[in-house]
Scaffold this active site. Structure first.
Site, PDB file in Angstrom:
ATOM      1  N   LYS A  35       0.854  -1.204   0.000  1.00 33.60           N
ATOM      2  CA  LYS A  35       0.000   0.000   0.000  1.00 33.60           C
ATOM      3  C   LYS A  35       0.885   1.248   0.000  1.00 33.60           C
ATOM      4  CE  LYS A  35      -0.369  -0.154   5.025  1.00 33.60           C
ATOM      5  NZ  LYS A  35      -1.187  -0.620   6.156  1.00 33.60           N
ATOM      6  N   TYR A 258      17.407  29.130   8.938  1.00 32.85           N
ATOM      7  CA  TYR A 258      16.241  29.890   9.400  1.00 32.85           C
ATOM      8  C   TYR A 258      16.127  29.818  10.918  1.00 32.85           C
ATOM      9  CZ  TYR A 258      14.557  30.222   4.606  1.00 32.85           C
ATOM     10  OH  TYR A 258      14.431  30.504   3.270  1.00 32.85           O
TER      11      TYR A 258
HETATM   12  C1  LIG Z   1      -0.509  -1.699   6.708  1.00 33.69           C
HETATM   13  C2  LIG Z   1      -1.140  -2.942   7.136  1.00 33.69           C
HETATM   14  C3  LIG Z   1      -0.357  -4.073   7.399  1.00 33.69           C
HETATM   15  C4  LIG Z   1       1.153  -4.046   7.377  1.00 33.69           C
HETATM   16  O1  LIG Z   1       1.612  -3.441   8.554  1.00 33.69           O
HETATM   17  P1  LIG Z   1       3.193  -3.368   8.864  1.00 33.69           P
HETATM   18  O2  LIG Z   1       3.238  -2.831  10.239  1.00 33.69           O
HETATM   19  O3  LIG Z   1       3.758  -2.405   7.871  1.00 33.69           O
HETATM   20  O4  LIG Z   1       3.698  -4.731   8.697  1.00 33.69           O
HETATM   21  C5  LIG Z   1      -1.001  -5.246   7.700  1.00 33.69           C
HETATM   22  N1  LIG Z   1      -2.356  -5.305   7.767  1.00 33.69           N
HETATM   23  C6  LIG Z   1      -3.128  -4.235   7.553  1.00 33.69           C
HETATM   24  C7  LIG Z   1      -4.613  -4.360   7.640  1.00 33.69           C
HETATM   25  C8  LIG Z   1      -2.563  -3.020   7.235  1.00 33.69           C
HETATM   26  O5  LIG Z   1      -3.327  -1.961   7.016  1.00 33.69           O
END
Ligand SMILES: *Cc1c(COP(=O)(O)O)cnc(C)c1O
Length: 366
Positions: A35, A258
């Site tokens: 994702k 800055y």
């Molecule tokens: C993002 C996500 C994961 C993966 O999580 P990590 O901590 O990056 O391993 C697994 N399951 C769901 C439902 C997620 O949204």
């Protein structure tokens, strides 16, 4: 000539880290979670390193289309399911498996016309209170799905809120695991519980039919600083690197950047790096955030600007204009700066830094 900043995506590191998920959960299949454009690495850049996964999990339908365009024919799971009824047509067409986390999604499925029934994962809210059916409603939802001709196999899914830590003096998963087991007892279907943290810390109790390995695939550590990448044998999948485009000599009392947030106490040499918050480097990184120059560890100085930041060269007399700077990842001559250390110094997590690398940074797969 373009600015010297670039991100590298390391296919071998991705493959190694995926192998770590397999080693933790030898009896499970592994979803590589891609994702958020593969946690900022780019789906197309990450795919060569992750193609040995059993499936890919994501939540954006456009990203699922990109995976199919790469010729991935195996399972793809939409972790949040569909967002509107017509998304189901794309699921049918691209053979996407999808989570079902609420009654509306079951209503839409019941009205959906498809030749091939869908593979779904029914999601339980075991305590995180984000998505999913409450335990008391779970069996009724399962029965509803089971009765639909549009549905083929039903898997069972939940997600842990605290698999990376201790909670209430317990191990972070016990409460949710108990809720999950009670709610799903006796129900048929493949099970998926574990994210990276659970896969690394609690494989015996959570790594069943499928694990969902996200951050660990990219070499990020879900339970940093309790454990680091070396402890879990994870390798950085991303390097963010640039160069020094300026050098300044400071006198005592001179300040940098800055807000004059850093003032030199003694005479010192500093370097100016072509990297700023518009590249995705965290603006909140304070003076002292670790950074490598020519593979040697030093610290940032003062505020991060949009396009530049400053580093301490006091202990690096041989470095100067043009020197290579590693913001995180693999540096020259075997040096390495874990993204978790930079994130920790900036008060955030490696996940956020990876995802935030800006579109203006060119990405190269190596
Ligand atoms: C993002 C996500 C994961 C993966 O999580 P990590 O901590 O990056 O391993 C697994 N399951 C769901 C439902 C997620 O949204």
């Amino acid at each position: 000539m373009p600015r010297p900043i670039e991100a590298l995506v390391h296919a071998e590191a991705l493959a190694h880290n995926l192998g770590r998920a397999r080693a933790q959960a030898p009896n499970a299949r592994v979803w590589a979670v891609v994702k958020a454009n593969a946690y900022g690495h780019g789906i197309e850049n990450a795919y060569p390193g992750l193609r040995a996964a059993d499936g890919f999990a994501l939540l954006d339908l456009a990203e699922a289309q990109r995976l199919r365009a790469l010729d991935w024919r195996g399972p793809i799971l939409l972790l949040e399911g569909v967002f509107e009824p017509r998304d189901l047509e794309l699921c049918s067409r691209l053979k996407l498996w999808h989570a079902v986390h609420c009654e509306q999604q079951i209503d839409w499925l019941a009205m959906h016309k498809t030749h091939e029934p869908h593979r779904v994962f029914l999601k339980l809210n075991s305590g995180m209170n984000r998505l999913g059916f409450m335990p008391a409603a779970f069996r009724a939802a399962y029965a509803r799905l089971d009765a639909l001709p549009q549905v083929d196999e039903i898997g069972l899914m939940t997600h842990f809120s605290d698999a990376d830590a201790l909670r209430f003096g317990a191990d972070g998963i016990a409460q949710q695991l108990a809720a999950y087991e009670a709610a799903t007892e006796g129900l048929a279907g493949e099970r998926t519980l574990a994210n990276s943290a659970a896969t690394l810390r609690h494989p015996a109790r959570t790594a069943n039919d499928w694990v969902r390995a996200g951050i660990m695939c990219y070499g990020g550590v879900p339970d940093f600083p309790e454990h680091d990448a070396a402890h879990w044998d994870l390798r950085p999948a991303m390097t963010l690197r640039s160069r020094l485009i300026g050098v300044q000599q400071l006198q005592p009392g001179d300040s940098v950047g800055y807000g004059s947030a850093f003032t030199a106490e003694a005479a010192m040499r500093i370097g100016v790096v072509a990297c700023g918050y518009a590249d995705g480097y965290p603006r909140h990184a304070p003076t002292g955030t670790p950074i490598l120059v020519d593979g040697q560890r030093t610290r940032t100085l003062g505020r991060v600007s949009m396009d530049m930041l400053a580093v301490d060269l006091s202990a690096l007399p041989a470095s100067g204009f043009g020197s290579e700077v590693t913001l995180w990842g693999e540096g020259p001559r075997g040096s390495r700066l874990p993204i978790d250390e930079v994130a920790h110094a900036a008060g955030t997590i490696g996940y956020e830094l990876m995802c935030a690398v800006a579109p203006r940074v060119p990405v190269h797969s190596v």
